[in-house]
Motif scaffolding. Structure first.
Motif, PDB file in Angstrom:
ATOM      1  N   SER A 175       0.781  -1.190  -0.224  1.00  0.00           N
ATOM      2  CA  SER A 175      -0.124  -0.009  -0.158  1.00  0.00           C
ATOM      3  C   SER A 175       0.923   1.168  -0.059  1.00  0.00           C
ATOM      4  O   SER A 175       1.957   1.181   0.749  1.00  0.00           O
ATOM      5  CB  SER A 175      -0.817   0.146   1.087  1.00  0.00           C
ATOM      6  OG  SER A 175      -1.721   1.133   1.265  1.00  0.00           O
ATOM      7  N   ASN A 176       0.750   2.047  -1.077  1.00  0.00           N
ATOM      8  CA  ASN A 176       1.419   3.320  -0.721  1.00  0.00           C
ATOM      9  C   ASN A 176       2.942   3.158  -1.090  1.00  0.00           C
ATOM     10  O   ASN A 176       3.660   3.918  -0.225  1.00  0.00           O
ATOM     11  CB  ASN A 176       1.295   4.101   0.158  1.00  0.00           C
ATOM     12  CG  ASN A 176      -0.234   4.929   0.123  1.00  0.00           C
ATOM     13  OD1 ASN A 176      -0.623   5.175  -0.789  1.00  0.00           O
ATOM     14  ND2 ASN A 176      -0.909   5.053   1.383  1.00  0.00           N
ATOM     15  N   GLY A 177       3.323   2.195  -1.605  1.00  0.00           N
ATOM     16  CA  GLY A 177       4.671   1.805  -1.983  1.00  0.00           C
ATOM     17  C   GLY A 177       5.324   0.914  -0.697  1.00  0.00           C
ATOM     18  O   GLY A 177       6.768   0.787  -0.791  1.00  0.00           O
ATOM     19  N   GLU A 178       4.529   0.653   0.263  1.00  0.00           N
ATOM     20  CA  GLU A 178       5.507  -0.116   1.369  1.00  0.00           C
ATOM     21  C   GLU A 178       4.633  -1.399   1.544  1.00  0.00           C
ATOM     22  O   GLU A 178       3.631  -1.489   1.165  1.00  0.00           O
ATOM     23  CB  GLU A 178       5.004   0.715   2.637  1.00  0.00           C
ATOM     24  CG  GLU A 178       5.918   2.029   2.590  1.00  0.00           C
ATOM     25  CD  GLU A 178       5.798   2.737   3.973  1.00  0.00           C
ATOM     26  OE1 GLU A 178       6.569   2.343   4.860  1.00  0.00           O
ATOM     27  OE2 GLU A 178       4.815   3.564   4.146  1.00  0.00           O
ATOM     28  N   ILE A 179       5.448  -2.392   1.919  1.00  0.00           N
ATOM     29  CA  ILE A 179       4.830  -3.509   2.331  1.00  0.00           C
ATOM     30  C   ILE A 179       4.191  -3.415   3.843  1.00  0.00           C
ATOM     31  O   ILE A 179       4.889  -3.188   4.885  1.00  0.00           O
ATOM     32  CB  ILE A 179       6.016  -4.891   2.388  1.00  0.00           C
ATOM     33  CG1 ILE A 179       6.539  -4.909   1.135  1.00  0.00           C
ATOM     34  CG2 ILE A 179       5.634  -5.952   2.841  1.00  0.00           C
ATOM     35  CD1 ILE A 179       7.728  -6.030   0.886  1.00  0.00           C
ATOM     36  N   VAL A 180       2.804  -3.669   3.874  1.00  0.00           N
ATOM     37  CA  VAL A 180       2.177  -3.572   5.127  1.00  0.00           C
ATOM     38  C   VAL A 180       1.803  -4.886   5.706  1.00  0.00           C
ATOM     39  O   VAL A 180       1.447  -5.065   6.918  1.00  0.00           O
ATOM     40  CB  VAL A 180       0.945  -2.770   4.855  1.00  0.00           C
ATOM     41  CG1 VAL A 180       1.195  -1.116   4.466  1.00  0.00           C
ATOM     42  CG2 VAL A 180      -0.118  -3.421   3.717  1.00  0.00           C
ATOM     43  N   ALA A 181       2.083  -6.090   5.008  1.00  0.00           N
ATOM     44  CA  ALA A 181       1.776  -7.423   5.482  1.00  0.00           C
ATOM     45  C   ALA A 181       2.506  -8.296   4.616  1.00  0.00           C
ATOM     46  O   ALA A 181       2.591  -8.395   3.408  1.00  0.00           O
ATOM     47  CB  ALA A 181       0.342  -7.631   5.708  1.00  0.00           C
ATOM     48  N   ASP A 182       3.269  -9.351   5.182  1.00  0.00           N
ATOM     49  CA  ASP A 182       3.652 -10.553   4.755  1.00  0.00           C
ATOM     50  C   ASP A 182       3.486 -11.523   5.355  1.00  0.00           C
ATOM     51  O   ASP A 182       3.837 -11.517   6.588  1.00  0.00           O
ATOM     52  CB  ASP A 182       5.417  -9.874   4.610  1.00  0.00           C
ATOM     53  CG  ASP A 182       6.099 -11.457   3.672  1.00  0.00           C
ATOM     54  OD1 ASP A 182       5.551 -12.220   3.400  1.00  0.00           O
ATOM     55  OD2 ASP A 182       7.349 -11.045   3.594  1.00  0.00           O
ATOM     56  N   GLY A 183       2.884 -12.665   4.840  1.00  0.00           N
ATOM     57  CA  GLY A 183       2.768 -13.805   5.660  1.00  0.00           C
ATOM     58  C   GLY A 183       1.947 -15.047   5.036  1.00  0.00           C
ATOM     59  O   GLY A 183       1.685 -14.847   3.604  1.00  0.00           O
ATOM     60  N   PRO A 184       1.690 -16.035   5.839  1.00  0.00           N
ATOM     61  CA  PRO A 184       0.889 -17.088   4.852  1.00  0.00           C
ATOM     62  C   PRO A 184      -0.698 -16.648   4.844  1.00  0.00           C
ATOM     63  O   PRO A 184      -1.084 -15.733   5.325  1.00  0.00           O
ATOM     64  CB  PRO A 184       0.656 -18.116   6.053  1.00  0.00           C
ATOM     65  CG  PRO A 184       1.513 -17.825   7.017  1.00  0.00           C
ATOM     66  CD  PRO A 184       1.718 -16.325   7.068  1.00  0.00           C
ATOM     67  N   SER A 185      -1.238 -16.976   3.405  1.00  0.00           N
ATOM     68  CA  SER A 185      -2.484 -16.324   2.849  1.00  0.00           C
ATOM     69  C   SER A 185      -3.438 -16.769   3.880  1.00  0.00           C
ATOM     70  O   SER A 185      -4.462 -15.840   4.044  1.00  0.00           O
ATOM     71  CB  SER A 185      -2.705 -16.985   1.472  1.00  0.00           C
ATOM     72  OG  SER A 185      -1.815 -16.686   0.543  1.00  0.00           O
TER      73      SER A 185
END
Lengths: 274, 251, 270
Positions: C209-219
């Motif tokens: 969002s807006n160029g940043e990674i806001v979440a990363d993990g298992p779907s």
């Protein structure tokens, strides 16, 4: 009362060997929200172009049968006459907007119609108010987000006061959030202004619950037609390979008699039963 | 890949507000001057005279891009002119002066055209064309081609990225090989342009294009005080610069 | 194997399109990058094959710093399939379209022939081999664009919006295909905003969002967080929506899980 009548329509593009549409019979009532879906290449786009007379007037080809919108047969009237009754929204908003401001975009069609300037001014104001886009008025369409662009495209058509709005996958290039806001707008146009809406769309999990009726097009013919719950809960729909919403799959697996189309109505049903 | 930047940028400035027809007068007069003179100093003067318009029009950044690209081309213009003139005249001094003049002439032209196009919306230009009795269809075609320049530039970038990702190396090879390497870029670009043109035509027809012979012009341009002043100033500077040669024999 | 460390990039000075990107992707992973339009997804993946170079930070792919190697060298390892096949198809025939990359990468002639044939068979395009790419249908064009990249056997495959304009069957076939390549050991990255597709087929996801990674993990964790999705211009998968409506906690993206929980509710067990 039917506002759109398609009778025995078979159409073949010039230079093509097989017809893109084959023996289509369809009628849509005034004020109805009609959903068309189907696998890629089933003829949805061709059907949309038939509805505002681009086919056969601008495309040529073999056109058999008849399309009647608001009492006018499309093959006997030029596109600009039909366009005042049927607004057609395309898939890629970038190619349907060509002016440098939203206001000018809305004026474009009205100028083409040769309306008096006072009338144009009045209609611009009405349309902008109706769509709630006064904040976009002086912006250039190509700077807007995809969702805003589609709203402007719809506004530019509504200014010409059509009775029917035909939309050919208007959200295909939009993110889910913008898609939903465009689709919600369509519901509002139907609800508040009694517009007849004919929408081509893949994302059934969002639109199925909005539609009054729905048709599945397959290989240029209408494979299924009826109320959305009848169509989507039928075994044929699954066989054709359209994206059956999860709510439908879940309900079928649960063996419930009711046929909900949204998460909310499924939940309500379960809670009430409990 | 930014070459000459003639793309209109919307801003509110006094130059933006001037009627395109008035600016057209300026464009024509100063183009005449640029072509007429071959004295490097006077050409440079004409070049300088376009700067106030750029500054008042608040388009310096874009203008700089144009001038920078023009400077790149100048190297070639200078070399080719020099070789050509030296070949035919044999005079070193004359060749140098004339080549410099040609180079400045080029820069001056780019500057004048940038000042015009950067501050004039294609739509207003179209409207003034219509009011100058140029048929609407021609004016519209012109407007459309201006409107879709950024779209095409973006598309070109995507296509180049796509083909580079498939191992296309544009930088390598001799001239003939390099030209051939542009085929994978030009074919999709041209085909897409046709496809786009078709879609735009459909969209226009769907908005009742061609419905009425008497198309309403909702937006009309009217010349005001500032426009006439602008034209008068343009004429005065035109004659002032012209008089240098006519009365003082300079240039 | 792919590593982003503090990566920033801007087209216009000062306006970063991606900001402070830290990301690690292992060999053989399959993941999706989700986000609204303009979130910076495409800009991010263009860093993986070196089309864009970070202005701050670094990107390492298979041990190579992308600033130090050419696009051509990276492209051989990183296949990037663009969203719209019309932006890359140009050759006279389907066969020549596939051969293009193989010739660019300097494969020997016999291998060009055998690889072309193999990939055209693998993607059910062999019957069209002498046809013009422009006469193919939309779905076939997308497959051809994929074939034109897969043919040189890159170890990382990136697909930009592979599901737009695809119907359900085509999406399912695509998922099968990706699974097959993943099982052959390829790393697969999908850029998309098709939540349902990710929920059904892709195990890991990243939200931008807006160029940043806001979440990363298992779907099955990320896609069940309704507020997170809504805040980033995404919608919940419909199964999750159903879970929310029925107050099923924790919500799930798995059909069978939701089904058994709903059954339990109906039996009055919950």
């Amino acid at each position: 009362m039917a506002i759109v009548e398609i009778r025995n329509l078979t159409y073949r593009y010039p230079g093509s060997t097989k017809p893109s549409l084959y023996n289509i019979n369809l009628s849509v009532d005034e004020g109805e929200f009609f959903l068309i879906t189907g696998p890629s290449g089933c003829g949805k786009t061709t059907l949309c172009k038939c509805l505002n007379g681009l086919i056969p007037n601008s495309y040529g080809g073999d056109f058999d049968g008849e399309v009647i919108v608001d009492g006018l047969s499309t093959k006997n009237h030029p596109v600009y006459i039909i366009a005042q009754r049927v607004g057609l929204v395309f898939q890629d908003p970038e190619n349907e907007l060509f002016c440098t401001s939203v206001e000018k975009e809305i004026a474009f069609g009205l100028e083409n119609l040769g309306l008096p300037r006072e009338e144009i001014r009045k209609r611009i104001e009405e349309t902008i108010a109706m769509m709630g886009i006064s904040h976009l008025r002086d912006r250039a369409p190509y700077e807007l987000s995809g969702g805003e662009q589609q709203k402007v495209a719809i506004a530019a058509l509504l200014a010409m006061k059509p009775k029917i709005l035909v939309l050919d996958e208007p959200t295909a290039n939009l993110d889910p959030f913008s898609s939903k806001s465009v689709l919600d707008l369509l519901s509002r146009l139907k609800g508040e202004f009694g517009m007849t809406i004919i929408l081509v769309e893949h994302r059934l999990e969002i639109v199925a619950k909005m539609a009054d009726r729905c048709a599945i097009l397959n290989n240029g013919s209408i494979a299924l037609i009826g109320k959305p719950e009848e169509v989507l809960y039928s075994d044929e729909a699954e066989a054709i390979g359209i994206g059956i919403p999860k709510v439908v799959r879940l309900t079928k697996a649960l063996g419930i008699k009711n046929r909900p189309l949204s998460s909310k109505s499924l939940a309500n049903f379960i809670m009430v039963r409990k | 890949m930014r070459v000459f930047s003639f793309q209109y940028t919307r801003k509110s400035s006094i130059i933006h507000k001037i009627d395109p027809r008035a600016k057209l007068v300026y464009l024509i007069l100063f183009t005449i001057l640029v072509v007429y003179y071959s004295n490097p100093i006077i050409l440079f003067l004409i070049f300088l005279s376009s700067i106030p318009m750029v500054v008042l029009g608040k388009v310096i950044d874009r203008w700089k891009i144009s001038i920078r690209s023009a400077l790149f081309f100048i190297i070639f213009i200078f070399i080719f002119n020099f070789i050509g003139i030296f070949w035919s005249t044999g005079s070193l001094e004359y060749s140098i002066i004339l080549s410099i003049a040609m180079s400045i002439r080029f820069i001056a032209l780019i500057s004048i055209f940038s000042a015009f196009f950067l501050t004039t919306s294609p739509e207003d230009l179209m409207q003034s064309m219509v009011q100058l009795k140029i048929p609407y269809e021609y004016a519209l075609t012109f407007n459309m081609s201006m409107r879709f320049v950024p779209t095409l530039t973006r598309e070109l970038q995507i296509i180049m990225d796509a083909q580079k990702s498939r191992g296309l190396e544009l930088e390598r090879g001799n001239i003939l090989q390099k030209v051939r390497k542009y085929i994978p870029i030009l074919v999709p670009l041209i085909i897409n342009s046709f496809r786009r043109a078709e879609m735009i035509a459909d969209a226009m027809e769907s908005r009742a294009f061609g419905a009425s012979k008497e198309r309403t012009s909702f937006y009309t341009l009217t010349m005001g005080r500032k426009d006439y002043i602008f034209i008068i100033v343009s004429f005065i500077s035109f004659f002032a610069i012209l008089s240098l040669k006519l009365f003082f024999g300079i240039g | 194997m792919i590593e982003f460390k503090g990566v920033y990039f801007s087209y216009v000075p000062g306006e970063y399109v991606i900001k402070n990107i830290n990301l690690f992707i292992n060999r053989g992973e399959i993941l999706a990058i989700l986000g609204g339009n303009g979130a910076g997804k495409t800009t991010l993946v263009k860093h993986i094959n070196g089309l864009l170079k970070p202005q701050l930070g670094y990107v390492k792919v298979l041990g190579m710093n992308t600033k130090e190697v050419s696009v051509a060298k990276l492209a051989k390892q990183v296949g990037l399939v663009f969203q719209n096949p019309d932006h890359q198809l140009f050759a006279e025939t389907v066969e020549k379209e596939v051969m293009f990359a193989l010739i660019n990468f300097g494969f020997p002639p016999e291998e060009i022939k055998s690889r072309t044939e193999k990939i055209l068979r693998g993607l059910d395009l062999i019957e069209y081999k002498d046809r013009s790419p422009f006469t193919l249908s939309g779905g076939e064009k997308k497959r051809l664009a994929l074939a034109a990249v897969l043919c040189y056997d890159p170890s990382i495959i990136i697909l930009d919006e592979p599901t737009t304009g695809q119907d359900y069957n085509q999406k399912r076939n695509l998922a099968k295909l990706l699974k097959r390549f993943n099982e052959e050991g390829k790393t697969i990255i999908i850029v998309t905003h098709d939540i349902e597709f990710v929920a059904d087929f892709i195990p890991r996801c990243i939200i931008m969002s807006n160029g940043e990674i806001v979440a990363d993990g298992p779907s099955d964790d990320i896609l069940t967080r309704g507020e997170l999705l809504m805040a980033n211009k995404l919608l919940m998968p419909q199964l999750v929506e159903i879970c929310y409506e029925l107050s099923i906690n924790p919500p799930s993206i798995k059909f069978d899980v939701v089904l058994s929980k709903v059954r339990a509710i109906m039996k009055g067990e919950i």
